[in-house]
Structures are given as structure tokens and as C-alpha cells.
Write a protein that holds these residues in place. Structure first.
Motif, PDB file in Angstrom:
ATOM      1  N   VAL A  52      21.057  -8.501 -27.021  1.00 16.25           N
ATOM      2  CA  VAL A  52      22.018  -8.656 -28.111  1.00 16.25           C
ATOM      3  C   VAL A  52      21.288  -8.533 -29.450  1.00 16.25           C
ATOM      4  N   ASP A  53      21.951  -7.926 -30.423  1.00 11.15           N
ATOM      5  CA  ASP A  53      21.381  -7.804 -31.765  1.00 11.15           C
ATOM      6  C   ASP A  53      21.324  -9.168 -32.443  1.00 11.15           C
ATOM      7  N   PRO A  54      20.428  -9.325 -33.420  1.00 10.23           N
ATOM      8  CA  PRO A  54      20.299 -10.606 -34.126  1.00 10.23           C
ATOM      9  C   PRO A  54      21.599 -11.038 -34.800  1.00 10.23           C
ATOM     10  N   LEU A  55      21.730 -12.353 -34.923  1.00 11.37           N
ATOM     11  CA  LEU A  55      22.877 -12.969 -35.589  1.00 11.37           C
ATOM     12  C   LEU A  55      22.404 -13.672 -36.850  1.00 11.37           C
ATOM     13  N   PRO A  56      23.294 -13.858 -37.825  1.00  4.51           N
ATOM     14  CA  PRO A  56      22.925 -14.696 -38.966  1.00  4.51           C
ATOM     15  C   PRO A  56      22.696 -16.122 -38.481  1.00  4.51           C
ATOM     16  N   VAL A  57      21.898 -16.863 -39.229  1.00  6.10           N
ATOM     17  CA  VAL A  57      21.475 -18.201 -38.815  1.00  6.10           C
ATOM     18  C   VAL A  57      21.894 -19.234 -39.854  1.00  6.10           C
ATOM     19  N   VAL A  58      22.571 -20.289 -39.407  1.00  6.72           N
ATOM     20  CA  VAL A  58      22.858 -21.428 -40.272  1.00  6.72           C
ATOM     21  C   VAL A  58      21.523 -22.130 -40.526  1.00  6.72           C
ATOM     22  N   ARG A  59      21.230 -22.407 -41.789  1.00  4.69           N
ATOM     23  CA  ARG A  59      19.947 -23.028 -42.164  1.00  4.69           C
ATOM     24  C   ARG A  59      20.052 -24.548 -42.085  1.00  4.69           C
ATOM     25  N   PHE A  60      19.368 -25.101 -41.089  1.00  6.86           N
ATOM     26  CA  PHE A  60      19.316 -26.546 -40.901  1.00  6.86           C
ATOM     27  C   PHE A  60      17.974 -27.084 -41.402  1.00  6.86           C
ATOM     28  N   PRO A  61      17.873 -28.419 -41.521  1.00 10.57           N
ATOM     29  CA  PRO A  61      16.567 -28.995 -41.868  1.00 10.57           C
ATOM     30  C   PRO A  61      15.532 -28.649 -40.791  1.00 10.57           C
ATOM     31  N   ALA A  62      14.273 -28.829 -41.123  1.00 12.66           N
ATOM     32  CA  ALA A  62      13.213 -28.572 -40.145  1.00 12.66           C
ATOM     33  C   ALA A  62      13.379 -29.507 -38.949  1.00 12.66           C
TER      34      ALA A  62
END
Length: 157
Positions: free
Chosen positions: A78-88
Motif C-alpha cells: 500500500v502507498d504511504p498515508l498521511p500521519v496524524v502527529r502525536f507526541p513522542a
């Protein structure tokens, strides 16, 4: 005109049924992060992810961050998806909510996760936009009925 829905997909507990006592049928195990236990994946889930991506704007909502695209999705083709940015990592699951809210904005949103926290439940209930929370048992993992539930919901928007 209805806005295209945001579809949010967690990885651990959803695509990786880490709480199953043994590797479930149809899954394979692989070490994704050195020094950690092997994770599990099912290649059939690639088609499910593509179905969701066709029904809405599909985002990763996982602590894996970009590693979900780099280490996990290639196994599923599968092609990459956008990522929700969470804390480390590690972070408290409650801290997913502000980042998810930022991505969701005022659009209809479906969120597939194995740990919908009380804060997440309150967030979903208070949203004026249609919101669907799909809870997955981390000992079982993602099931076809979970995908169909989101697809049916998106089709009714």
C-alpha cells in the motif's frame, strides 16, 4: 455538498493484534523495532486499507508515526498515508485527541482504534460533524465487519 470524511486508522491493536496469545491465522510476525517483541501483520489488510482510502481521506492515527509508512505498509503493498502527529512515544492515549481533532476539523470523521479513551468518547459525542468510533479488540485485531461498518457509514453521509 458533504465534505469528504476523514478516516483514522490505528496500527497496534488494530492491524497488529498484539494482545492475541499466539499469532492469529492469516498473520505473520516480524520484528519492526530492534529490541522489541515481533509485531503481527496480515497481507490481506492491504486491500482493506485501499478500500477505506477510496471512501475518504485515510490517515494513520498511530504512535508509529512515519514508521507505519516505512516499515509496515510496504509489507501490505500500500502507498504511504498521511500521519496524524502525536507526541513522542510513549504518550498517554488521551493525548491522541487534540491531534485527531486538528486533522478532523469540521469534517465527518471515523476513527478505528483499540483504545478509545473517555476523552475520545467525549470528543466524539460533542462534535457537530458526523463521527464514528470503531473499537477493535487488540486480542483479535481488525475484522472485515469493522471495515464494512466504516464503508457503510461513509456511504450514508
Amino acid at each position: 455538498m458533504t465534505k469528504r470524511p476523514v478516516l483514522l486508522l490505528d496500527l497496534d491493536g488494530v492491524l497488529n493484534p498484539f494482545a492475541a496469545p499466539i499469532c492469529p491465522d492469516g498473520y505473520q510476525e516480524r520484528v519492526f523495532f530492534e529490541g522489541e517483541e515481533p509485531g503481527r501483520y496480515c497481507t490481506a489488510h492491504g486491500a482493506w486499507i485501499e478500500e477505506l482510502a477510496a471512501a475518504g481521506e485515510l490517515w494513520w492515527a498511530t504512535g508509529w508515526g512515519e514508521h507505519a509508512n516505512e516499515r509496515f505498509l510496504p509489507l501490505l503493498g500500500v502507498d504511504p498515508l498521511p500521519v496524524v502527529r502525536f507526541p513522542a512515544v510513549p504518550f498517554e492515549p488521551e493525548l491522541k485527541v487534540p491531534a485527531v481533532d486538528l486533522v478532523a476539523g469540521d469534517r465527518p470523521t471515523a476513527w478505528i482504534d483499540d483504545n478509545h479513551t473517555p476523552r475520545g468518547l467525549r470528543w466524539a459525542a460533542a462534535r457537530p460533524a458526523p463521527t464514528l468510533l470503531v473499537s477493535v479488540d487488540p486480542a483479535v485485531g481488525w475484522q472485515r465487519c469493522d471495515v464494512d461498518h466504516v464503508l457503510d457509514w461513509a456511504a450514508r453521509l
